[in-house]
Design an enzyme around this catalytic site. Sequence first.
Site, PDB file in Angstrom:
ATOM      1  N   CYS A 194       0.806  -1.218   0.000  1.00  0.00           N
ATOM      2  CA  CYS A 194       0.000   0.000   0.000  1.00  0.00           C
ATOM      3  C   CYS A 194       0.839   1.269   0.000  1.00  0.00           C
ATOM      4  O   CYS A 194       0.307   2.369  -0.171  1.00  0.00           O
ATOM      5  CB  CYS A 194      -0.942  -0.004   1.207  1.00  0.00           C
ATOM      6  SG  CYS A 194      -1.968  -1.489   1.304  1.00  0.00           S
ATOM      7  N   HIS A 238      -3.442   6.725   2.311  1.00  0.00           N
ATOM      8  CA  HIS A 238      -3.848   5.431   1.768  1.00  0.00           C
ATOM      9  C   HIS A 238      -5.258   5.121   2.254  1.00  0.00           C
ATOM     10  O   HIS A 238      -5.583   5.277   3.433  1.00  0.00           O
ATOM     11  CB  HIS A 238      -2.865   4.345   2.234  1.00  0.00           C
ATOM     12  CG  HIS A 238      -3.375   2.958   2.072  1.00  0.00           C
ATOM     13  ND1 HIS A 238      -3.925   2.498   0.897  1.00  0.00           N
ATOM     14  CD2 HIS A 238      -3.434   1.914   2.950  1.00  0.00           C
ATOM     15  CE1 HIS A 238      -4.296   1.232   1.060  1.00  0.00           C
ATOM     16  NE2 HIS A 238      -4.008   0.863   2.291  1.00  0.00           N
ATOM     17  N   ASN A 240     -10.355  -0.763  -0.261  1.00  0.00           N
ATOM     18  CA  ASN A 240      -8.904  -0.682  -0.138  1.00  0.00           C
ATOM     19  C   ASN A 240      -8.282  -1.263  -1.402  1.00  0.00           C
ATOM     20  O   ASN A 240      -8.344  -2.468  -1.631  1.00  0.00           O
ATOM     21  CB  ASN A 240      -8.461  -1.460   1.101  1.00  0.00           C
ATOM     22  CG  ASN A 240      -6.956  -1.438   1.321  1.00  0.00           C
ATOM     23  OD1 ASN A 240      -6.185  -1.156   0.409  1.00  0.00           O
ATOM     24  ND2 ASN A 240      -6.529  -1.759   2.531  1.00  0.00           N
TER      25      ASN A 240
END
Length: 343
Positions: free
Chosen positions: A122, A268, A299
């Site tokens: 990420c 993020h 996500n």
Amino acid sequence: MSKIKPSKGAPYARILGVGGYRPTRVVPNEVILETIDSSDEWIRSRSGIATRHWASDEETVAAMSIEASGKAIADAGITADKIGAVIVSTVSHFKQTPAVATEIADKLGTEKAAAFDISAGCAGFGYGLTLAKGLISEGSAEHVLVIGVERLSDLTDLTDRATAFLFGDGAGAVVVGPSAEPAIGPTVWGSEGDKSETIKQTVPWTDFNIGDVSQLPLDDQGNLKFPAITQEGQAVFRWAVFEMAKVAKEALDAAGLSPDDLDVFIPHQANMRIIDSMVKTLKLPEHVTVARDVETTGNTSAASIPLAMERLLATGEAKSGDTALVIGFGAGLVYAATVVTLP
């Protein structure tokens, strides 16, 4: 004394254009609830996620990247033949070699651009952005295409109550080019390998490279146990909220800025609770626009920051020239934070 001549790169680098691609299929929480014992209310309260996008067979890592990249190149006002390097951050391209970046560079029509993949979870977009800045500053490329792309639906265990609702698919891309003034700040990045077990792939690919079929990894029902992403939710939450807020503050300090100087915060898109907690910990002023793309996108790991950036600009919530703090963090554990001027 060295005989090597000094490089003739640009004094600074900046993001010139951004593009995103979200798969056509929108998956609401009701679909996730078909395989886990939970509720829409619980999922929303724990993650803030209402929907996510899942890719079709045709929406491959390369195909999504090409769509996002075409938009970014057009937004930057250049043509693909001006791209000198292509950097792709992904954990869901399942061919070890060749790098998917080479296919993308070819199909976009670049002139034999340097092309490579990186794996930084990420935080991958931040890593790629930092590499792009360096390539431009040293003169190795005039324009660099940075792509974050994932098909995390391929790595999701839909029976895992802790993660089944989290992940989505998509691609985000930016074109980085020369600048006469600082527009990408110093990167504060690092890793904490002692915490590598907190986010990980359940089984290694080598578990499938065996001659005896009876030894293949199986679940409790006897089904083939394909690798999936798993995580220790509470440990990751605490680390993200407290430790990553410190990293974000360091990135502001490195750029010579304070929270009051910010226009936009693009973390993020891991979890809405993490985002909201970081905003409080950083004591961001009310005028700072905060990306909350996770609600409808889920996500998407390396793709989450450029996708959120693209949406903020498209909706007018952020505008060209705004000063934005971006931070990625995830499996490794790894992290990267910097301050950028939005394209």
